[in-house]
Design an enzyme around this catalytic site. Structure first.
Site, mmCIF file in Angstrom:
data_model
loop_
_atom_site.group_PDB
_atom_site.id
_atom_site.type_symbol
_atom_site.label_atom_id
_atom_site.label_comp_id
_atom_site.label_asym_id
_atom_site.label_seq_id
_atom_site.Cartn_x
_atom_site.Cartn_y
_atom_site.Cartn_z
ATOM 1 C CG ASP A 50 -2.059 -0.871 1.169
ATOM 2 O OD1 ASP A 50 -2.403 -1.259 0.050
ATOM 3 O OD2 ASP A 50 -2.647 -1.169 2.228
ATOM 4 C CE LYS A 71 -7.618 0.539 -1.427
ATOM 5 N NZ LYS A 71 -7.767 0.710 -0.003
ATOM 6 C CG MET A 186 -7.739 7.336 7.514
ATOM 7 S SD MET A 186 -8.692 5.975 6.842
ATOM 8 C CE MET A 186 -8.985 4.981 8.300
HETATM 9 N N1 SAH Z 1 -3.466 -0.072 9.320
HETATM 10 C C1 SAH Z 1 -2.915 1.229 9.592
HETATM 11 C C2 SAH Z 1 -3.939 2.323 9.432
HETATM 12 C C3 SAH Z 1 -4.454 2.453 8.022
HETATM 13 S S1 SAH Z 1 -5.592 3.744 7.840
HETATM 14 C C4 SAH Z 1 -2.314 1.236 11.012
HETATM 15 O O1 SAH Z 1 -2.543 0.301 11.764
HETATM 16 O O2 SAH Z 1 -1.583 2.169 11.331
HETATM 17 C C5 SAH Z 1 -4.557 5.040 7.292
HETATM 18 C C6 SAH Z 1 -4.389 6.062 8.381
HETATM 19 O O3 SAH Z 1 -3.459 5.596 9.338
HETATM 20 C C7 SAH Z 1 -3.820 7.388 7.918
HETATM 21 O O4 SAH Z 1 -4.795 8.218 7.349
HETATM 22 C C8 SAH Z 1 -3.316 7.934 9.220
HETATM 23 O O5 SAH Z 1 -4.366 8.406 10.018
HETATM 24 C C9 SAH Z 1 -2.773 6.683 9.874
HETATM 25 N N2 SAH Z 1 -1.343 6.503 9.607
HETATM 26 C C10 SAH Z 1 -0.752 5.459 9.032
HETATM 27 N N3 SAH Z 1 0.585 5.609 9.003
HETATM 28 C C11 SAH Z 1 0.842 6.792 9.592
HETATM 29 C C12 SAH Z 1 2.022 7.519 9.892
HETATM 30 N N4 SAH Z 1 3.232 7.055 9.581
HETATM 31 N N5 SAH Z 1 1.897 8.694 10.508
HETATM 32 C C13 SAH Z 1 0.706 9.172 10.870
HETATM 33 N N6 SAH Z 1 -0.447 8.538 10.606
HETATM 34 C C14 SAH Z 1 -0.382 7.363 9.986
#
Ligand code: SAH
Length: 283
Positions: A50, A71, A186
């Protein structure tokens, strides 16, 4: 840098042809990848990853085909179905498939949906958890998601629903009243609506908030503000997703635990931000 890494001795699972492993890559810093994840990267024929997967992590799978399935931000789920079906097709071709997702695959990452589709098609799976941005990303900003003096609960919330709108099914009043600390994934796009809903439900305007962008990467940026100023400060800062919003008094702990700044030689701003008095003396 990466090919010299050896896994400790052990009975590491074998990624067999026709299997799909869904694996969390952590929030960014490649060092936050798990050993199971590295073991998977070493064996995969194909890695489908991703947008939020740090590219350096793919260097651990030089033998594999790398397929981008990026995405961002609540796009239509038709595309999601395509990804899941592609995984099914790849497994049926007898490939060793690694589905690599940012953070943890089962936290707001649609990993549950992908895994379900795989199982429905009879594809054997393994799940490899990862460090979620809402926990590890905040830790890199010096914010503990729980702290005994702050909270006995934490609520993980998504700021988007499937259509990309602010989630309508959430009971913000219940969340505002029932949860001491909120960690919002998000949440950038609808930060205004989220802050308004929380204020409306009785959260204090001066409640501490942090926005942690690109957490754990070299581009990490942190904005500290309060609930009343959150939307305007996000807009003024020019900060962009991906970002985690944290709402609650745990954010104050950053004043003492911002370890990245301390590593750069700065003193903590305040060693007792919760006003709990002097720490116990070490003997
Ligand atoms: N599965 C992922 C989340 C996916 S949804 C997890 O467990 O972290 C995607 C959201 O995750 C982004 O919009 C943001 O809110 C958060 N996110 C993922 N990586 C990030 C990062 N390095 N820094 C800040 N927010 C992050």
């Amino acid at each position: 840098m990466t090919d010299s890494l050896t896994l400790p001795d052990g009975n590491w699972p074998v990624l067999e042809p026709g299997w799909v492993w869904l694996c969390g890559a952590g929030p960014g810093d490649p060092g936050l990848m798990t050993l199971h994840g590295i073991n998977a990267l070493r064996q995969a024929d194909v890695v489908i990853y991703d947008a939020l997967v740090e590219p350096a992590i793919l260097d651990w799978a030089p033998q594999a085909e790398h397929v981008y399935a990026g995405k961002r931000g609540g796009k239509p789920s038709a595309q999601q179905r395509d990804i899941s079906l592609r995984l099914v097709e790849m497994s049926r071709l007898g490939r060793r498939v690694l589905r690599l997702k940012g953070g943890d695959p089962f936290v707001f990452g649609r990993g549950g949906e992908e895994a379900q589709t795989l199982v429905q098609h009879g594809v054997p799976i393994r799940i490899i958890p990862g460090i979620s941005a809402g926990i590890g990303g905040l830790a890199y900003a010096g914010i503990p998601v729980t702290h005994r003096d702050v909270n006995q609960s934490v609520t993980f919330v998504t700021g988007h629903d499937q259509s990309g709108e602010a989630p309508s099914s959430l009971n913000w009043k219940a969340i505002a009243q029932g949860s001491q600390v909120l960690v919002i994934y998000m949440g950038m796009k609808h930060a205004g609506q989220i802050a308004a809903a929380l204020l409306d439900a009785g959260r204090a305007p001066d409640e501490p908030c942090a926005v942690v962008c690109a957490a754990t990467t070299s581009d990490q940026q942190v904005l500290e503000t309060d609930l009343a100023h959150l939307p305007a400060d996000i807009a003024a800062s020019g900060l962009e997703p991906p970002a985690i919003l944290c709402i609650g008094r745990s954010v104050l702990m950053r004043q003492v635990l911002d370890w990245q700044t301390m590593m750069a030689g700065e003193e903590p701003r305040n060693t007792d931000p919760l006003g709990r008095g002097r720490p116990a003396q070490a003997s």
